[in-house]
Design an enzyme around this catalytic site. Structure first.
Site, PDB file in Angstrom:
ATOM      1  N   ASP A 233      93.237  52.058  49.484  1.00  0.00           N
ATOM      2  CA  ASP A 233      91.647  52.398  49.894  1.00  0.00           C
ATOM      3  C   ASP A 233      91.222  53.522  49.001  1.00  0.00           C
ATOM      4  OD1 ASP A 233      89.151  52.271  50.640  1.00  0.00           O
ATOM      5  OD2 ASP A 233      89.833  53.196  52.653  1.00  0.00           O
ATOM      6  N   LYS A 240      86.579  58.127  48.213  1.00  0.00           N
ATOM      7  CA  LYS A 240      87.307  59.415  48.980  1.00  0.00           C
ATOM      8  C   LYS A 240      87.594  60.506  47.715  1.00  0.00           C
ATOM      9  CE  LYS A 240      89.869  56.184  51.942  1.00  0.00           C
ATOM     10  NZ  LYS A 240      89.366  56.899  53.481  1.00  0.00           N
ATOM     11  N   ARG A 314      87.165  47.356  58.805  1.00  0.00           N
ATOM     12  CA  ARG A 314      86.377  46.198  59.878  1.00  0.00           C
ATOM     13  C   ARG A 314      85.753  45.176  59.253  1.00  0.00           C
ATOM     14  NH1 ARG A 314      82.816  51.244  61.698  1.00  0.00           N
ATOM     15  NH2 ARG A 314      85.173  52.482  61.431  1.00  0.00           N
TER      16      ARG A 314
END
Length: 462
Positions: A233, A240, A314
């Protein structure tokens, strides 16, 4: 005593409040040896005691203070502290204690050797007590190792395709049905959210589906496990920082736990029809990456505005949960390294537990605690539900509030489980961030043992 035990070294495991009585029954030499080494049965400390010839006569391991019951963690640190010999437990333990100790010795011997094999060819081994549930110990050790190996493997060697290959191998081992939707197939099957999150990666996104049933299991209840398989990710376009990406190979920890648990359930022939769904993606950056502000279609028919591309877990889970929900199984459990907020609230050792039924949540928490694999109940506080609203879609993937992030993540997923009354969501870390005896820094297969015990109590064996 078995033949192996006759040829092995006795290992005594003592709490600090047992030491004086035990020492009083020993020879003057052993008493003096313990005094000379100031042994006080400190937890995980090992003292080797020689005989008059200098050969090893026995070993004593400390269990520390008596609190919280004997667990595998009491034993996990001994394997690396004992010399490369075979040992046997010198005391009698209850069946449950013997099983915990046996699993602990095996767990503590785990090494991730794919890239740097351990130089030592020999290690200490401890013979399992006769009253230990050795079938469980062997299957649990295999399942935990499987999950930890998957998590420890970097994304260069554990992308969506490799995770799918591992899932296929698991299915073939247990003669289970296997299928997957890959790339554009996801769009045709209405798994658009999974496709959107993973489409910028060089490795195509996919949804993995394993289905298994014990012999003559047609009338058994359905159990579905869903695991978040984000193999790396980057955060997507909401990228990030470098420090935030450092451990993102473990963002498929939910998938690893689901697969490890599935192996344990199938090996022990759980009395349920098992389905495992794993959305496997890499959240990458590219010209075709999904964007903040995009509106995604989902398998459930709900539209989702993307408030943040770093809340991708999610989004892939919602499609998988929707598919699971169409069957209305007896129980759906999802596992995910979903929110940093859960770690802020509970730290790395306590996975957050949410569920649709409070009694079910409390029962699982109680059983998991008894297995020394704790889960911490958290509220599905519906008073926050409206903060997932969107002006242009059915809902947003992030809340307007900066508070209660773990609850918002659970509430989002709950929107996609509407037909199945029994649903559990476990937000876990899947990593041990500090060096401890028998628990080195690296992958941790949270929730596998606790959820397994709960499911055995719920369904029994076929």
């Amino acid at each position: 005593m078995t033949a192996d035990a006759v040829n092995s070294v006795p290992l005594w495991l003592l709490y600090d409040d047992e030491l004086d009585a035990w020492r009083g029954a020993q020879s003057p030499f052993i008493k003096a040896w313990l005094n000379e080494h100031n042994f006080k049965a400190e937890r995980h400390r090992v003292l080797l005691v020689p005989d008059s010839s200098g050969a090893l006569e026995l070993a004593v391991g400390g269990l520390g203070k008596r609190q919280g019951g004997l667990s595998l963690w009491h034993a996990a640190g001994f394997t690396e502290r004992l010399p490369p010999r075979r040992f046997h437990l010198a005391q009698q333990w209850s069946d449950a204690e013997a099983t915990q100790l046996s699993l602990g010795f095996v767990y503590g011997s785990y090494r991730f050797e794919r890239y740097r094999p351990v130089k030592s060819e020999h290690a200490a081994s401890v013979e399992a007590p006769l009253n230990a549930d050795q079938s469980f110990v062997v299957s649990a050790a295999e399942s935990l190792k499987m999950a930890r190996d998957l998590i420890n493997t970097p994304a260069s060697d554990m992308g969506p395709a490799e995770l799918a290959a591992a899932a296929r191998q698991l299915a073939e081992r247990h003669h289970a049905e296997y299928r997957q939707w890959v790339g554009e197939d996801l769009l045709a099957a209405k798994f658009s959210a999974i496709h959107a999150v993973g489409r910028a990666s060089a490795s195509a996104p996919r949804l993995i589906d394993i289905q298994w049933s014990p012999a003559n299991g047609r009338d058994l209840p359905r159990l579905t496990l869903v695991g978040k398989g984000v193999c790396f990710d980057s955060g997507g376009l909401d990228i990030k920082p470098g420090s935030g990406m450092a451990l993102m190979k473990k963002d498929m920890g939910g998938a690893a736990v689901a697969l490890g648990l599935a192996n344990l359930l199938m090996r022990n022939n759980i009395a349920a029809r098992l389905r495992v769904l794993v959305p496997a993606v890499e959240n990458s950056i590219g010209g075709n990456a999904y964007r903040p502000g995009d509106v995604l279609a989902t398998h459930k028919g709900l539209t989702v505005e993307v408030g943040n591309t770093d809340a991708e877990g999610r989004l892939v889970l919602c499609d998988a949960l929707s598919l699971a929900d169409t069957e209305r199984p007896d129980l759906i459990i999802d596992f995910a390294t979903l929110t940093g907020a859960a770690r802020v609230a509970l730290g790395p050792e306590l996975p957050a537990l949410f569920g649709s039924d409070e009694n079910m949540v409390q029962t699982l928490a109680r059983i998991a605690a008894a297995e020394h694999d704790p889960l911490w109940p958290m509220p599905l506080w519906t008073g926050y539900d409206d903060e997932l609203g969107s002006k242009i879609a059915d809902l947003n993937n992030v809340a307007a509030s900066g508070f209660a992030g773990a609850i918002f993540g659970a509430l989002f997923l709950k929107r996609f489980v509407t037909e199945t009354p029994n649903w559990l969501h476990i937000d876990l870390y899947a990593w041990n961030p500090k060096e401890r005896p028998g628990r080195g820094v690296g992958a941790e297969a949270h929730a596998v043992r606790g959820v397994y015990r709960y499911l055995v109590e719920r369904y029994g064996f076929a």
